[in-house]
Write a protein that holds these residues in place. Structure first.
Motif, PDB file in Angstrom:
ATOM      1  N   GLN A 119       0.803  -8.742   6.696  1.00 12.02           N
ATOM      2  CA  GLN A 119       0.744  -8.992   5.256  1.00 12.02           C
ATOM      3  C   GLN A 119       0.703  -7.715   4.438  1.00 12.02           C
ATOM      4  OE1 GLN A 119      -2.473 -12.317   5.885  1.00 12.02           O
ATOM      5  NE2 GLN A 119      -1.852 -12.390   3.738  1.00 12.02           N
ATOM      6  N   ILE A 120       0.582  -6.579   5.090  1.00  7.57           N
ATOM      7  CA  ILE A 120       0.457  -5.305   4.390  1.00  7.57           C
ATOM      8  C   ILE A 120       1.648  -4.413   4.736  1.00  7.57           C
ATOM      9  CG2 ILE A 120      -0.961  -3.251   4.043  1.00  7.57           C
ATOM     10  CD1 ILE A 120      -3.389  -4.905   4.956  1.00  7.57           C
ATOM     11  N   LEU A 121       2.377  -4.003   3.725  1.00  7.61           N
ATOM     12  CA  LEU A 121       3.479  -3.062   3.925  1.00  7.61           C
ATOM     13  C   LEU A 121       3.042  -1.693   3.407  1.00  7.61           C
ATOM     14  CD1 LEU A 121       6.451  -2.625   4.799  1.00  7.61           C
ATOM     15  CD2 LEU A 121       7.068  -2.919   2.382  1.00  7.61           C
ATOM     16  N   VAL A 122       3.120  -0.696   4.279  1.00  4.74           N
ATOM     17  CA  VAL A 122       2.788   0.669   3.883  1.00  4.74           C
ATOM     18  C   VAL A 122       4.062   1.350   3.392  1.00  4.74           C
ATOM     19  CG1 VAL A 122       1.906   2.901   4.643  1.00  4.74           C
ATOM     20  CG2 VAL A 122       0.888   0.785   5.529  1.00  4.74           C
ATOM     21  N   VAL A 123       4.022   1.809   2.154  1.00 11.24           N
ATOM     22  CA  VAL A 123       5.170   2.464   1.522  1.00 11.24           C
ATOM     23  C   VAL A 123       4.913   3.966   1.497  1.00 11.24           C
ATOM     24  CG1 VAL A 123       6.597   2.623  -0.548  1.00 11.24           C
ATOM     25  CG2 VAL A 123       5.562   0.432   0.095  1.00 11.24           C
ATOM     26  N   ASN A 124       5.875   4.741   1.944  1.00  9.50           N
ATOM     27  CA  ASN A 124       5.759   6.197   1.951  1.00  9.50           C
ATOM     28  C   ASN A 124       6.084   6.724   0.553  1.00  9.50           C
ATOM     29  OD1 ASN A 124       6.160   9.023   2.280  1.00  9.50           O
ATOM     30  ND2 ASN A 124       6.659   8.729   4.440  1.00  9.50           N
ATOM     31  N   GLY A 125       5.042   7.126  -0.177  1.00 16.39           N
ATOM     32  CA  GLY A 125       5.232   7.585  -1.554  1.00 16.39           C
ATOM     33  C   GLY A 125       6.036   8.859  -1.669  1.00 16.39           C
ATOM     34  N   LEU A 142       0.853  -1.176   0.000  1.00 17.01           N
ATOM     35  CA  LEU A 142       0.000   0.000   0.000  1.00 17.01           C
ATOM     36  C   LEU A 142       0.894   1.232   0.000  1.00 17.01           C
ATOM     37  CD1 LEU A 142      -2.830   1.331   0.319  1.00 17.01           C
ATOM     38  CD2 LEU A 142      -2.439   1.251   2.795  1.00 17.01           C
ATOM     39  N   ILE A 143       0.891   1.972  -1.097  1.00 13.65           N
ATOM     40  CA  ILE A 143       1.727   3.166  -1.180  1.00 13.65           C
ATOM     41  C   ILE A 143       0.838   4.400  -1.020  1.00 13.65           C
ATOM     42  CG2 ILE A 143       1.640   3.066  -3.718  1.00 13.65           C
ATOM     43  CD1 ILE A 143       4.394   4.483  -3.709  1.00 13.65           C
ATOM     44  N   VAL A 144       1.222   5.276  -0.117  1.00 11.95           N
ATOM     45  CA  VAL A 144       0.419   6.465   0.204  1.00 11.95           C
ATOM     46  C   VAL A 144       1.288   7.715   0.107  1.00 11.95           C
ATOM     47  CG1 VAL A 144      -1.219   5.235   1.678  1.00 11.95           C
ATOM     48  CG2 VAL A 144       0.876   6.179   2.678  1.00 11.95           C
ATOM     49  N   ARG A 145       0.623   8.851  -0.087  1.00 12.87           N
ATOM     50  CA  ARG A 145       1.295  10.151  -0.052  1.00 12.87           C
ATOM     51  C   ARG A 145       0.526  11.074   0.882  1.00 12.87           C
ATOM     52  NH1 ARG A 145       3.073  12.989  -5.431  1.00 12.87           N
ATOM     53  NH2 ARG A 145       4.407  14.008  -3.879  1.00 12.87           N
ATOM     54  N   GLU A 146       1.128  12.193   1.208  1.00  9.72           N
ATOM     55  CA  GLU A 146       0.442  13.194   2.024  1.00  9.72           C
ATOM     56  C   GLU A 146      -0.907  13.474   1.362  1.00  9.72           C
ATOM     57  OE1 GLU A 146      -1.241  16.650   3.208  1.00  9.72           O
ATOM     58  OE2 GLU A 146      -0.022  16.877   1.380  1.00  9.72           O
ATOM     59  N   PRO A 147      -2.021  13.385   2.116  1.00  7.19           N
ATOM     60  CA  PRO A 147      -3.363  13.383   1.513  1.00  7.19           C
ATOM     61  C   PRO A 147      -3.691  14.574   0.631  1.00  7.19           C
ATOM     62  CG  PRO A 147      -3.465  12.704   3.804  1.00  7.19           C
ATOM     63  CD  PRO A 147      -2.064  13.180   3.569  1.00  7.19           C
TER      64      PRO A 147
END
Length: 353
Positions: free
Chosen positions: A255-261, A182-187
């Motif tokens: 099972q979920i890795l959060v990636v800092n976009g 799961l790759i996320v960025r500042e909203p």
């Protein structure tokens, strides 16, 4: 006929002349075999010899490819015999980049593809989020995957998986032990990027409409009375914890890795190394795989033979947004971000004003 023909071959006239005392009138110069059964036997032996020789050469080449993944890691596109060489096949993915849209899913997939033990689907498959594709069954899905060798990891990415309610259960039905990225960025940054792409797509679809007729980002994210338009899709997708809850009901947190976009853009190596560890891959991707493109303003990819950047649609320039609106949006997301941090067990440090 020359006596020598009894041995299967017809001799040249000079040889017959010597045998028959100089009379060579009934000798003919022929290159070949005089007996059909013997000819068939010799031809069969030759064909078997050629096949075995080719088999040995091809098998050696395949072994060389498998033993030298660092140099030529990819399997051949076409296999001559799936029965003779069953090791390369299309396999269901062991890892999926499930989202989030406009957070760098394509960049992440291409970076991971630098690893010799990673194979990727060519495009977004949209199997689990589209009923028309899902109803085609897992065999159809498997056929959308690339060929891979045992030990390699097949990965696909479809960003809309993250926000589609049915997807977590469907993925678990395929593989309950799958690993999810799961790759996320500042909203707020993600919402602006989403708006920018939607506006570009609309302009392409209807080029006759003047650009000035499009609403600004500020007009879309705020109601006329100044309150936040929570129903605006780019804002709604940025409320990550609303969607992550569904995934954590189906899969374990491990099972979920959060990636800092945002960090993937600034320092791709540190994020990729975390992912290599998460996927159980030997560390192979490093600083030598990246170079900074001054024109584009972000890192591009490098392997043993080529340098390349993502296509032109990636890294679009964002419009300038009113600082007061930015501040208002970041305050709005402050509480939502904290709920997301609590779910993932990590504070990503996004600004709150």
């Amino acid at each position: 006929m020359c006596p020598c023909s009894a041995f299967g071959y017809i001799m040249a006239p000079s040889s017959c002349h010597e045998i028959r005392g100089g009379d060579s009138s009934d000798c003919v110069v022929v290159v070949g075999v005089s007996r059909p059964k013997m000819a068939l036997g010799i031809l069969t032996i030759m064909l078997i010899s050629l096949f075995l020789t080719f088999h040995m050469i091809y098998d050696t080449a395949i072994s060389s490819l498998q033993n030298n993944n660092a140099v030529h890691p990819r399997p051949p596109v076409i296999l001559l015999s799936r029965k003779l060489y069953p090791s390369a096949a299309r396999r269901l993915p062991q890892a999926i980049i499930m989202g989030v849209r406009k957070c760098g899913t394509r960049a992440l997939l291409e970076m991971l593809y630098l690893h010799p033990m990673v194979q990727k689907a060519a495009g977004e498959v949209h199997f689990f989020d589209r009923d028309d594709n899902y109803n085609k069954g897992l065999e159809w899905y498997r056929m959308q995957m690339p060929h891979s060798y045992p030990g390699q990891i097949t990965i696909e990415k479809s960003p809309s998986y993250f926000v589609t309610p049915e997807v977590p259960e469907r993925i678990r039905a395929m593989n309950a032990s799958v690993k999810l990225l799961l790759i996320v960025r500042e909203p707020v940054t993600r919402a602006i990027s989403d708006y920018t792409q939607l506006r570009a797509n609309a302009a392409t679809a209807s080029p006759v409409l003047p650009t000035s007729s499009s609403k600004t980002f500020e007009q879309l994210v705020l109601h006329p009375n100044g309150s936040i338009n929570e129903g605006y899709r780019p804002l709604a997708i940025s409320v990550y914890h609303h969607y992550l809850h569904r995934w954590l009901e189906v899969f374990t947190r491990e099972q979920i890795l959060v990636v800092n976009g945002d960090l993937l853009i600034e320092d791709p190596v540190s994020q990729i190394q975390r992912i290599e560890s998460f996927l159980g891959l030997e560390p192979r991707i490093g600083t030598h795989n990246f170079y900074f493109n001054e024109t584009k303003g972000f890192y591009c990819l490098r392997n043993e033979t080529t340098d390349r950047c993502l296509r032109e649609t990636k890294g679009r320039k964002h419009p300038r947004v009113n600082p007061k609106v930015l501040s208002k949006l970041r305050k709005y997301f402050g509480e939502h971000n904290q709920k997301f941090y609590d779910l993932i067990g990590e504070d990503l440090g996004w600004p709150e004003e």
